[in-house]
Write a protein that holds these residues in place. Structure first.
Motif, PDB file in Angstrom:
ATOM      1  N   CYS A 104      45.097  45.101  38.075  1.00 63.77           N
ATOM      2  CA  CYS A 104      45.838  44.233  36.923  1.00 63.77           C
ATOM      3  C   CYS A 104      46.003  45.309  35.912  1.00 63.77           C
ATOM      4  O   CYS A 104      46.465  44.862  34.671  1.00 63.77           O
ATOM      5  CB  CYS A 104      45.231  43.080  36.712  1.00 63.77           C
ATOM      6  SG  CYS A 104      45.149  41.845  38.117  1.00 63.77           S
ATOM      7  N   ASP A 107      49.017  44.889  33.679  1.00 62.73           N
ATOM      8  CA  ASP A 107      49.337  43.497  33.255  1.00 62.73           C
ATOM      9  C   ASP A 107      49.330  43.400  31.694  1.00 62.73           C
ATOM     10  O   ASP A 107      48.042  43.627  31.371  1.00 62.73           O
ATOM     11  CB  ASP A 107      48.646  42.286  34.350  1.00 62.73           C
ATOM     12  CG  ASP A 107      49.081  42.163  35.526  1.00 62.73           C
ATOM     13  OD1 ASP A 107      49.891  42.978  35.694  1.00 62.73           O
ATOM     14  OD2 ASP A 107      48.675  41.278  35.906  1.00 62.73           O
ATOM     15  N   SER A 113      48.560  38.725  37.097  1.00 63.38           N
ATOM     16  CA  SER A 113      49.681  38.471  37.741  1.00 63.38           C
ATOM     17  C   SER A 113      49.460  39.308  39.054  1.00 63.38           C
ATOM     18  O   SER A 113      49.997  39.038  39.953  1.00 63.38           O
ATOM     19  CB  SER A 113      50.794  38.340  37.121  1.00 63.38           C
ATOM     20  OG  SER A 113      51.031  37.381  35.983  1.00 63.38           O
ATOM     21  N   SER A 114      49.204  40.575  38.672  1.00 60.39           N
ATOM     22  CA  SER A 114      49.200  41.589  39.799  1.00 60.39           C
ATOM     23  C   SER A 114      48.517  41.390  41.113  1.00 60.39           C
ATOM     24  O   SER A 114      48.778  41.788  42.265  1.00 60.39           O
ATOM     25  CB  SER A 114      49.091  43.118  39.186  1.00 60.39           C
ATOM     26  OG  SER A 114      50.144  43.537  38.182  1.00 60.39           O
ATOM     27  N   ARG A 117      49.805  39.057  43.269  1.00 57.46           N
ATOM     28  CA  ARG A 117      51.081  39.436  44.061  1.00 57.46           C
ATOM     29  C   ARG A 117      50.854  40.611  45.021  1.00 57.46           C
ATOM     30  O   ARG A 117      51.577  40.919  45.886  1.00 57.46           O
ATOM     31  CB  ARG A 117      52.047  40.039  43.082  1.00 57.46           C
ATOM     32  CG  ARG A 117      52.673  38.818  42.142  1.00 57.46           C
ATOM     33  CD  ARG A 117      54.143  39.329  41.531  1.00 57.46           C
ATOM     34  NE  ARG A 117      53.776  40.256  40.701  1.00 57.46           N
ATOM     35  CZ  ARG A 117      53.553  40.434  39.440  1.00 57.46           C
ATOM     36  NH1 ARG A 117      53.861  39.242  38.552  1.00 57.46           N
ATOM     37  NH2 ARG A 117      53.603  41.331  38.558  1.00 57.46           N
ATOM     38  N   HIS A 118      49.800  40.985  44.818  1.00 53.70           N
ATOM     39  CA  HIS A 118      49.309  42.372  45.793  1.00 53.70           C
ATOM     40  C   HIS A 118      49.351  41.826  47.306  1.00 53.70           C
ATOM     41  O   HIS A 118      49.146  40.836  47.712  1.00 53.70           O
ATOM     42  CB  HIS A 118      47.829  42.734  45.360  1.00 53.70           C
ATOM     43  CG  HIS A 118      47.236  43.932  46.126  1.00 53.70           C
ATOM     44  ND1 HIS A 118      46.722  43.766  47.364  1.00 53.70           N
ATOM     45  CD2 HIS A 118      47.582  45.005  45.778  1.00 53.70           C
ATOM     46  CE1 HIS A 118      46.369  45.128  47.758  1.00 53.70           C
ATOM     47  NE2 HIS A 118      46.927  45.729  46.709  1.00 53.70           N
ATOM     48  N   ASP A 119      49.955  42.849  47.975  1.00 56.50           N
ATOM     49  CA  ASP A 119      50.353  42.587  49.581  1.00 56.50           C
ATOM     50  C   ASP A 119      48.938  42.248  50.364  1.00 56.50           C
ATOM     51  O   ASP A 119      49.299  40.985  51.081  1.00 56.50           O
ATOM     52  CB  ASP A 119      50.773  43.850  50.186  1.00 56.50           C
ATOM     53  CG  ASP A 119      52.125  44.124  49.729  1.00 56.50           C
ATOM     54  OD1 ASP A 119      52.657  43.403  49.159  1.00 56.50           O
ATOM     55  OD2 ASP A 119      52.709  45.139  49.909  1.00 56.50           O
ATOM     56  N   ARG A 122      47.068  38.795  47.987  1.00 57.28           N
ATOM     57  CA  ARG A 122      47.987  37.476  47.946  1.00 57.28           C
ATOM     58  C   ARG A 122      47.655  36.550  49.173  1.00 57.28           C
ATOM     59  O   ARG A 122      48.017  35.370  49.040  1.00 57.28           O
ATOM     60  CB  ARG A 122      49.247  37.791  47.835  1.00 57.28           C
ATOM     61  CG  ARG A 122      49.924  38.112  49.076  1.00 57.28           C
ATOM     62  CD  ARG A 122      51.587  38.291  48.517  1.00 57.28           C
ATOM     63  NE  ARG A 122      52.243  37.150  47.802  1.00 57.28           N
ATOM     64  CZ  ARG A 122      52.668  36.134  48.259  1.00 57.28           C
ATOM     65  NH1 ARG A 122      52.567  35.825  49.587  1.00 57.28           N
ATOM     66  NH2 ARG A 122      53.056  35.160  47.413  1.00 57.28           N
ATOM     67  N   HIS A 127      49.722  29.565  46.700  1.00 59.43           N
ATOM     68  CA  HIS A 127      50.646  30.063  45.701  1.00 59.43           C
ATOM     69  C   HIS A 127      51.416  28.936  45.317  1.00 59.43           C
ATOM     70  O   HIS A 127      52.053  28.959  44.097  1.00 59.43           O
ATOM     71  CB  HIS A 127      51.504  31.317  46.012  1.00 59.43           C
ATOM     72  CG  HIS A 127      50.548  32.502  46.417  1.00 59.43           C
ATOM     73  ND1 HIS A 127      50.194  33.560  45.561  1.00 59.43           N
ATOM     74  CD2 HIS A 127      50.265  32.826  47.589  1.00 59.43           C
ATOM     75  CE1 HIS A 127      49.518  34.432  45.836  1.00 59.43           C
ATOM     76  NE2 HIS A 127      49.514  34.122  47.311  1.00 59.43           N
ATOM     77  N   ASP A 131      53.995  27.969  50.662  1.00 55.91           N
ATOM     78  CA  ASP A 131      53.557  29.422  50.224  1.00 55.91           C
ATOM     79  C   ASP A 131      51.940  29.422  50.198  1.00 55.91           C
ATOM     80  O   ASP A 131      51.592  29.592  49.038  1.00 55.91           O
ATOM     81  CB  ASP A 131      54.226  30.087  48.876  1.00 55.91           C
ATOM     82  CG  ASP A 131      54.091  31.202  48.798  1.00 55.91           C
ATOM     83  OD1 ASP A 131      53.307  31.993  49.704  1.00 55.91           O
ATOM     84  OD2 ASP A 131      54.206  31.978  47.617  1.00 55.91           O
TER      85      ASP A 131
END
Length: 297
Positions: A104, A107, A113-114, A117-119, A122, A127, A131
């Motif tokens: 992050c 950020d 937030s990162s 959202r990380h592949d 997450r 979410h 999701d």
């Protein structure tokens, strides 16, 4: 167990803005008759300012017990790791804090937030409606830490999973931003139970404000206080006088005030105080990877 001269509580927030509305801080001195004080900068708290406040007290060696209303880690012991099957899953709490802060780094406002959202990361979170990551877990509640399972079994609290990012009760975002702050403290304030408790100076503990509200006799099974009369009654039940008049009785401010007063009140009961620092379920593996909520026996 050692005593403290001051007590404090940060009600935390994971809101990805410069000055989260949910961030509040209250303090109270140990001596009889001291009233709790809500500390509110004119422009409001930022997480950066909260970190600076903590570092100032670290440098000053203030004899203060500081409660943070957030989870310092994710579940580990249930699955043998925070993020099973992810090669970058850390081995302990400090490794987790470093991972979160590193991912992050771009950020602003110490947001996180990162990370969600990380592949890979997450995949472990819920979410939103429709999701949910494929590694979130089969339980509808999401994975829980050992202390959270114990809270629920013993009806001491009803914590939510840090992997849930949905709804008013979600605590994942505030916990992630808190992990960034804990990493940046760089060991300058001991964090119980990951670190030994020193004989002097500040110490940080994880707290859960509903435990303090229950101890304060908040009526009707509620955990939130939003008016002056209810706040004054709760504080009186903890042996504390009313604070200076508040601009507004939002539940973030009242949570912080009540919890700071609860920490002081608990310290006055030698038997309770010892029990809070020595919960029987807290073993070495939990101490190293997950930590414990102060106040859960």
């Amino acid at each position: 167990m050692r005593k403290f001269e001051h007590f404090a509580c940060f009600d935390w927030s994971g809101q990805a803005v410069a000055r989260p509305k949910g961030l509040a801080l209250a303090t109270i001195a140990a001596e009889d008759g001291a009233r709790p004080e809500l500390l509110r900068p004119k422009v409001g708290w930022s997480r950066g300012a909260a970190l600076d406040w903590l570092l100032d007290h670290a440098a000053a060696g203030t004899d203060m017990l500081i409660g943070l209303d957030l989870s310092p880690t994710f579940p580990f012991v249930d699955a043998g790791g925070y993020f099973p099957d992810w090669e970058h899953s850390p081995a302990d709490a400090r490794g987790l804090w470093a991972l979160v802060d590193g991912l992050c780094a771009e950020d602003e406002h110490l947001a996180a937030s990162s990370f969600v959202r990380h592949d890979e990361a997450r995949r472990y979170f819920r979410h939103g409606k429709g999701d949910t990551g494929d590694r979130f877990g089969s339980l509808g509640t999401g994975r829980l830490r050992a202390v959270e399972h114990h809270q629920r079994r013993t009806k001491q609290a009803n914590s939510a999973s840090c992997f849930n990012l949905v709804g008013a009760a979600q605590v994942g975002k505030s916990s992630l931003t808190g992990m960034r702050v804990l990493h940046r403290l760089a060991g300058r304030i001991p964090i119980w139970p990951f670190d030994p408790v020193p004989e002097t100076g500040p110490v940080i503990v994880e707290i859960y404000t509903s435990i303090a509200a229950r101890a304060a006799g908040v009526a009707g099974g509620r955990s939130k206080v939003r008016d002056a009369d209810a706040l004054h009654e709760a504080l009186a039940n903890l042996g504390a006088p009313p604070p200076a008049p508040l601009l507004a009785h939002d539940d973030h401010s009242t949570d912080a005030l009540i919890t700071a007063a609860w920490l002081r009140d608990a310290a006055r009961d030698a038997e309770l105080w010892h029990a809070l620092w020595h919960p029987p379920m807290l073993d070495d593996a939990i101490r190293r990877t997950e930590g414990w909520t102060f106040g859960v026996k």
